[in-house]
Motif scaffolding. Structure first.
Motif, PDB file in Angstrom:
ATOM      1  N   ASN A 163       0.914  -1.274   0.077  1.00 29.65           N
ATOM      2  CA  ASN A 163       0.297  -0.068   0.131  1.00 29.65           C
ATOM      3  C   ASN A 163       1.198   1.528  -0.006  1.00 29.65           C
ATOM      4  O   ASN A 163       1.857   1.287   0.885  1.00 29.65           O
ATOM      5  CB  ASN A 163      -0.271  -0.029   0.953  1.00 29.65           C
ATOM      6  CG  ASN A 163      -2.279  -0.766   0.735  1.00 29.65           C
ATOM      7  OD1 ASN A 163      -1.661  -2.037  -0.371  1.00 29.65           O
ATOM      8  ND2 ASN A 163      -2.992  -0.478   1.942  1.00 29.65           N
ATOM      9  N   ILE A 200       2.559  -1.822   4.484  1.00 31.59           N
ATOM     10  CA  ILE A 200       3.006   0.036   4.241  1.00 31.59           C
ATOM     11  C   ILE A 200       3.956   0.721   4.196  1.00 31.59           C
ATOM     12  O   ILE A 200       4.773   0.453   4.486  1.00 31.59           O
ATOM     13  CB  ILE A 200       1.609  -0.237   5.674  1.00 31.59           C
ATOM     14  CG1 ILE A 200       0.976  -0.239   5.922  1.00 31.59           C
ATOM     15  CG2 ILE A 200       0.924   1.496   5.513  1.00 31.59           C
ATOM     16  CD1 ILE A 200      -0.460  -0.465   5.410  1.00 31.59           C
ATOM     17  N   SER A 204      -1.372   5.974   3.892  1.00 29.56           N
ATOM     18  CA  SER A 204      -2.337   4.836   3.775  1.00 29.56           C
ATOM     19  C   SER A 204      -3.838   5.881   4.325  1.00 29.56           C
ATOM     20  O   SER A 204      -3.713   5.508   5.419  1.00 29.56           O
ATOM     21  CB  SER A 204      -1.973   3.581   4.422  1.00 29.56           C
ATOM     22  OG  SER A 204      -2.913   2.968   3.447  1.00 29.56           O
ATOM     23  N   ALA A 208      -8.153   3.544   2.659  1.00 25.99           N
ATOM     24  CA  ALA A 208      -7.039   2.870   2.423  1.00 25.99           C
ATOM     25  C   ALA A 208      -7.051   2.230   3.879  1.00 25.99           C
ATOM     26  O   ALA A 208      -5.738   1.174   3.559  1.00 25.99           O
ATOM     27  CB  ALA A 208      -6.292   3.852   1.783  1.00 25.99           C
ATOM     28  N   SER A 225       5.349   5.909   6.136  1.00 31.77           N
ATOM     29  CA  SER A 225       4.587   4.778   6.003  1.00 31.77           C
ATOM     30  C   SER A 225       3.407   5.428   7.406  1.00 31.77           C
ATOM     31  O   SER A 225       4.102   6.231   8.423  1.00 31.77           O
ATOM     32  CB  SER A 225       4.379   3.748   6.667  1.00 31.77           C
ATOM     33  OG  SER A 225       4.855   3.026   7.310  1.00 31.77           O
ATOM     34  N   MET A 227      -0.843   5.463   9.178  1.00 29.97           N
ATOM     35  CA  MET A 227      -1.639   5.002   8.744  1.00 29.97           C
ATOM     36  C   MET A 227      -2.859   5.734   9.279  1.00 29.97           C
ATOM     37  O   MET A 227      -2.995   5.491  11.003  1.00 29.97           O
ATOM     38  CB  MET A 227      -2.297   3.607   9.549  1.00 29.97           C
ATOM     39  CG  MET A 227      -1.285   2.225   8.163  1.00 29.97           C
ATOM     40  SD  MET A 227      -1.095   0.497   8.895  1.00 29.97           S
ATOM     41  CE  MET A 227      -3.126   0.525   8.877  1.00 29.97           C
TER      42      MET A 227
END
Length: 369
Positions: A163, A200, A204, A208, A225, A227
């Protein structure tokens, strides 16, 4: 009126007759026509194939490298065995014509999908390309990922997703959001049937982050990365709090606090190498009991005296970390899993809370009720 109807019927009969005769031409003539068309299209096809491999272009690739990130294709080259990748849907493009999107058409639509081999074992993969519209997910983008998940359930082969996406493609509106629901449905359907791994390697955000949370293993790359459901700007607008991306949803947060991520890596290269090693320990599907079995040289009667002291009198002070570290050949991923497994297997009392961290952390907090 009768004369007009007769004329119309005659023209219709003539068109049908010509169509029939064209199909009845000699096969040599048809093959020559097809050969001529193929030769004429060959240079154009080579140019299209070249463009599809460049993603968002050379400048976008350079920006990706400036952020210490690899491109989607470079990650797949490191993850899969050499020359084993077979791409699927490389010429797919979006069908959106709103907001001048017809001028922003890229082959592959921001995600690379296909099948490959890792250490001689088959695998299906998809890798989001941040250089194409920020890796945003549109209808065609989602359909390619959904197709890979469908193939994984049909062929009973694991899926690895990489991702690197900014979320839904806002220009496509509800169609992009519907694409997420198609992916979520297949994540749930594949759960317990085939292993699903998500790495990841970039931002994201928004929709996502839901799909990785539905997969079996989630890994992240440090400093690059993130999230989170919404970014720091929205958090500041609502709560008036200044937070960084790392504080809101970085690798340290999800590996040490939330538990969403199973581990983290220093960079993309280490991530792909570790995932390759990790994949060798996984079965291909729920019916596979032999493909991941390797010869063990560890004596079956080996005794480890430290195991007798794994649960001391003070249940808030475990000494189990040193036991795992004695097996120095374990990879960082397997060490993390082994730490949790040791607690669960050796503790006869219910576990209230477990905090477990990657190999860079020097302390562990285990609370047993």
């Amino acid at each position: 009126a009768i004369q007009g109807a007769t004329t119309s019927f005659d023209s219709f009969s003539h068109s049908v007759t010509m169509a029939f005769l064209s199909r009845c031409r000699p096969s040599s003539y048809c093959s020559q026509q097809r050969l001529f068309s193929a030769k004429a299209f060959a240079p154009q096809f080579k140019e299209i194939a070249r463009q599809s491999k460049l993603g968002g272009g050379i400048k976008a690739i350079e920006k990706q490298h400036d952020k210490n990130k690899l491109t989607a294709r470079e990650r797949l080259d490191l993850l899969l065995d050499k020359n084993s990748f077979q791409e699927i849907g490389s010429l797919v493009t979006h069908q959106c014509h709103d907001f001048d999107m017809e001028k922003k058409t890229y082959f592959g639509d921001g995600v690379i999908t296909g099948k490959g081999i890792i250490s001689g074992r088959p695998v299906l993969v998809y890798s989001q390309d941040f250089s194409v519209l920020g890796g945003s997910l549109g209808e065609a983008h989602a359909s390619k990922i959904s197709k890979i998940l469908d193939m994984s359930m049909k062929l009973k082969v694991p899926v690895i997703g990489i991702n690197d996406s900014g979320g839904a493609r806002i220009q496509e509106g509800v169609n992009a959001l519907r694409g997420y629901t198609d992916i979520f449905l297949r994540n749930v359907m594949a759960s317990g049937s085939v292993p699903q791994i998500t790495v990841i390697c970039g931002p994201s955000a928004g929709g996502a982050v839901y799909s990785p949370a539905l997969t079996d293993w989630v890994f992240m790359v440090k400093q690059t990365s993130y999230m989170f459901l919404t970014g720091p700007e929205v958090v500041k607008a609502v709560t008036y709090e200044d937070v960084t991306k790392e504080e809101l949803g970085g690798a340290s947060v999800h590996t040490k606090k939330s538990g969403v991520s199973c581990g983290s890596f220093e960079n993309d290269i280490e991530a792909m190498a570790s995932i390759r090693q990790f994949y060798e320990y996984l079965p291909l599907n729920f019916e596979d009991f032999s493909s991941n079995i390797y010869e063990c040289n560890d004596p079956i009667d080996r005794e480890e005296e430290v195991l007798d002291r794994i649960i001391p009198d003070d249940s808030y002070c475990g000494q189990w970390r040193r036991i795992v570290d004695r097996r120095s050949e374990l990879s960082p991923i397997n060490r993390e899993r082994a730490r949790v497994c040791l607690i669960l297997m050796r503790t006869k009392r219910p576990v209230l809370n477990i905090w477990w961290y990657n190999s860079t952390r020097r302390e562990t907090d285990v609370r047993i009720r």
